[in-house]
Design a protein around this motif. Structure first.
Motif, PDB file in Angstrom:
ATOM      1  N   SER A   3      -7.312  22.357  22.787  1.00  0.00           N
ATOM      2  CA  SER A   3      -8.042  23.006  23.993  1.00  0.00           C
ATOM      3  C   SER A   3      -8.638  21.764  24.796  1.00  0.00           C
ATOM      4  N   ALA A   4      -9.530  21.008  24.927  1.00  0.00           N
ATOM      5  CA  ALA A   4      -9.841  20.370  25.273  1.00  0.00           C
ATOM      6  C   ALA A   4      -9.395  18.860  25.285  1.00  0.00           C
ATOM      7  N   GLU A   5      -8.720  18.927  23.604  1.00  0.00           N
ATOM      8  CA  GLU A   5      -7.985  17.403  23.423  1.00  0.00           C
ATOM      9  C   GLU A   5      -7.316  17.505  24.920  1.00  0.00           C
ATOM     10  N   LEU A   6      -5.613  18.452  24.513  1.00  0.00           N
ATOM     11  CA  LEU A   6      -5.158  18.498  25.186  1.00  0.00           C
ATOM     12  C   LEU A   6      -5.433  18.388  26.892  1.00  0.00           C
ATOM     13  N   ARG A  53       2.806  19.027  31.647  1.00  0.00           N
ATOM     14  CA  ARG A  53       3.057  19.929  29.813  1.00  0.00           C
ATOM     15  C   ARG A  53       1.604  20.148  29.906  1.00  0.00           C
ATOM     16  N   LEU A  54       1.148  19.255  29.589  1.00  0.00           N
ATOM     17  CA  LEU A  54      -0.445  18.873  28.481  1.00  0.00           C
ATOM     18  C   LEU A  54      -1.467  20.553  28.729  1.00  0.00           C
ATOM     19  N   LEU A  55      -1.161  20.495  30.007  1.00  0.00           N
ATOM     20  CA  LEU A  55      -1.846  21.065  31.383  1.00  0.00           C
ATOM     21  C   LEU A  55      -1.148  22.811  30.825  1.00  0.00           C
ATOM     22  N   TRP A  56      -0.648  22.764  30.692  1.00  0.00           N
ATOM     23  CA  TRP A  56       0.416  24.272  30.471  1.00  0.00           C
ATOM     24  C   TRP A  56       0.137  24.860  29.143  1.00  0.00           C
ATOM     25  N   ARG A  57      -0.103  23.625  28.096  1.00  0.00           N
ATOM     26  CA  ARG A  57       0.000  24.014  26.715  1.00  0.00           C
ATOM     27  C   ARG A  57      -1.373  23.598  26.667  1.00  0.00           C
ATOM     28  N   ALA A  58      -2.166  23.756  26.979  1.00  0.00           N
ATOM     29  CA  ALA A  58      -3.494  23.693  26.782  1.00  0.00           C
ATOM     30  C   ALA A  58      -4.124  25.101  27.328  1.00  0.00           C
ATOM     31  N   ALA A  59      -3.254  25.706  28.805  1.00  0.00           N
ATOM     32  CA  ALA A  59      -4.114  26.699  29.558  1.00  0.00           C
ATOM     33  C   ALA A  59      -3.349  28.119  28.646  1.00  0.00           C
ATOM     34  N   ALA A  60      -2.366  27.740  27.334  1.00  0.00           N
ATOM     35  CA  ALA A  60      -1.980  28.608  27.011  1.00  0.00           C
ATOM     36  C   ALA A  60      -3.179  29.362  26.034  1.00  0.00           C
ATOM     37  N   ASP A  61      -4.559  28.594  25.728  1.00  0.00           N
ATOM     38  CA  ASP A  61      -5.473  28.825  25.030  1.00  0.00           C
ATOM     39  C   ASP A  61      -6.392  30.339  25.433  1.00  0.00           C
ATOM     40  N   GLY A  62      -5.558  30.746  26.787  1.00  0.00           N
ATOM     41  CA  GLY A  62      -6.568  31.487  27.465  1.00  0.00           C
ATOM     42  C   GLY A  62      -7.109  31.277  27.647  1.00  0.00           C
TER      43      GLY A  62
END
Length: 156
Positions: free
Chosen positions: A9-12, A34-43
């Motif tokens: 998440s930090a890398e994204l 796109r990157l923030l959406w993926r990082a947010a998946a970490d909840g």
């Protein structure tokens, strides 16, 4: 960035920040969203990252933190209360229009009743360019505060 979020998440988020700085010039926000959406998946793992960003002196960081809080809230009901509380606190002290726009989109996505007075105040913001103007329903989300940098409402 030194937070409790997962390494991925930090890398994204770091990549999203770099994409935001490029997009400020090019107006191409697709990679950022796109990157923030993926990082947010970490909840819950992405929450510390977002909270650190909204405390930054850099408005790009704060806007990104708001966008991350919105995406995280949209994907993870468990973080909505903490995200709403952080965004309400930021709304009390924020003056940058780009951050206020991201804040409006993020707090709406917490689905928290504390969002209502914040959104009402933002809709009537006295600073030129800072008032949040929602588009007609057929035009969709997000608010049109500035070209391009609106937070991702759905996965890309």
């Amino acid at each position: 960035m030194d937070t409790g979020g997962s390494g991925e998440s930090a890398e994204l988020v770091e990549r999203a920040l770099a994409a935001a700085r490029v997009a400020e010039e090019t107006d191409d926000w697709d990679e950022y969203r796109r990157l923030l959406w993926r990082a947010a998946a970490d909840g819950p793992g992405s929450l510390p990252l977002a909270l650190e960003l909204i405390g930054s002196p850099d408005p790009v960081d704060r806007a990104t933190g708001c966008d991350l809080l919105g995406n995280t809230s949209d994907q993870n009901e468990a973080v909505r209360g903490r995200a709403a509380a952080a965004l309400v606190g930021l709304a009390r002290r924020e003056s940058e229009s780009c951050v206020l726009c991201s804040l409006a989109g993020a707090i709406e996505r917490t689905y928290d009743q504390r969002a209502v007075p914040v959104l009402v105040e933002l809709a009537a913001h006295p600073t030129p360019g800072s008032a949040v103007r929602w588009p007609a329903p057929s035009r969709g989300w997000p608010p049109a505060c500035r070209t391009g940098r609106t937070s991702a409402r759905s996965s890309p």
